[in-house]
Enzyme design. Sequence first.
Site, PDB file in Angstrom:
ATOM      1  N   LYS A 148     -58.044 -76.399  52.456  1.00 55.44           N
ATOM      2  CA  LYS A 148     -57.481 -75.427  53.406  1.00 55.44           C
ATOM      3  C   LYS A 148     -58.596 -74.671  54.120  1.00 55.44           C
ATOM      4  CE  LYS A 148     -54.059 -74.742  49.762  1.00 55.44           C
ATOM      5  NZ  LYS A 148     -54.726 -74.667  48.449  1.00 55.44           N
ATOM      6  N   HIS A 157     -54.633 -71.687  55.575  1.00 53.39           N
ATOM      7  CA  HIS A 157     -54.373 -71.030  54.292  1.00 53.39           C
ATOM      8  C   HIS A 157     -53.374 -69.871  54.399  1.00 53.39           C
ATOM      9  CE1 HIS A 157     -56.444 -70.624  50.134  1.00 53.39           C
ATOM     10  NE2 HIS A 157     -55.191 -70.284  50.054  1.00 53.39           N
ATOM     11  N   TYR A 172     -61.379 -71.195  47.437  1.00 54.52           N
ATOM     12  CA  TYR A 172     -61.451 -71.268  45.963  1.00 54.52           C
ATOM     13  C   TYR A 172     -62.901 -71.475  45.479  1.00 54.52           C
ATOM     14  CZ  TYR A 172     -56.386 -72.212  46.417  1.00 54.52           C
ATOM     15  OH  TYR A 172     -55.052 -72.165  46.735  1.00 54.52           O
ATOM     16  N   ASP A 198     -55.140 -80.060  44.716  1.00 53.16           N
ATOM     17  CA  ASP A 198     -55.009 -79.030  45.748  1.00 53.16           C
ATOM     18  C   ASP A 198     -56.120 -77.995  45.595  1.00 53.16           C
ATOM     19  OD1 ASP A 198     -53.016 -77.646  47.801  1.00 53.16           O
ATOM     20  OD2 ASP A 198     -53.805 -76.089  46.460  1.00 53.16           O
TER      21      ASP A 198
END
Length: 275
Positions: A77, A110, A52, A47
């Site tokens: 996402k 997100h 990120y 994930d």
Amino acid sequence: MSLTETTTLANGVEMPRFGLGVWQAEDGEEVIHAVKWALEAGYRAIDTAAAYQNEEGVGEGIRQSGISREDLFITTKVANRDQGYDETIAAFDKSLERLGTDYVDLYLIHWPIASSFVDTWKALEKIYTDGRAKAIGVCNFHPHHLDTLLKSAEIVPMVNQIELHPLLSQKEVRDYCAKKNIAVEAYSPLGSGGLLQNKQLEAIGEKYGKSVAQVLLRWDWQLGIITIPKSVHQNRIKENADIFDFALAAEDMALINAMNKDERFGWNPNRFDDK
Ligand SMILES: NC(=O)c1ccc[n+]([C@@H]2O[C@H](COP(=O)([O-])OP(=O)(O)OC[C@H]3O[C@@H](n4cnc5c(N)ncnc54)[C@H](OP(=O)(O)O)[C@@H]3O)[C@@H](O)[C@H]2O)c1
């Protein structure tokens, strides 16, 4: 029971019930190692998210693992700053490029940015019908966000990824999602680490010779909730997956179920009213 066990999503896609989260894993060596160690330990789902900033490392870790793409389940996402129809299509192309793949298994919104999540969802529907995401879904959606989305959606989200652990058991969202056949995925299953010193959970773990992390993840497993603990340490990545040789007794499940305080370690989705 094993790491490769799946949940069947509403569209028939098989999603592993256990995966590695990589929020706050640094791009480069740190995330590459984490992904390789997880895949070596038998994890098949990763994930990540554009936000990120480690999709390149995730892709590299996957390639270095030598495991075939079709045996893996990759989630990413769309970041808040990229919401909106055209922006999301462009952001998705960039995520694929960074990951080094031509499809993702699951693409998620997100956060529910009030002014744009409806248009963003249209873009996810397009990406899905073009076959570039095998499944689509949302994160951090309360029932009221889902109600708004479903008024114009042609496709019901297959997954809602939410903060979920014993202090935030999310009964209302889980009941809503069960009715709509939306799979619930727990993020921050260890409370971002904040639950690991909990005395009540420690006492339960001692009964089984298991760590608090293992008790928490076994609780998710027994509830049928998809879970994605994060670690960048090989011993913890293995430890977190070592939950298939014990079962929490009904009285311990009940004790953990009773811990809810509606307490978050992360942000409240209702604060994400705008970009
Ligand atoms: N959709 C969203 O908005 C959203 C929000 C938050 C998270 N997520 C996803 O959910 C994943 C998991 O959530 P999270 O990262 O917040 O937290 P988490 O998985 O609940 O906890 C991770 C923390 O616990 C530590 N840890 C992990 N296993 C451990 C063990 N066995 N013993 C001791 N410490 C341990 C990790 O440290 P080390 O890494 O140093 O081992 C890290 O500090 C994220 O990585 C991300 O993929 C999604």
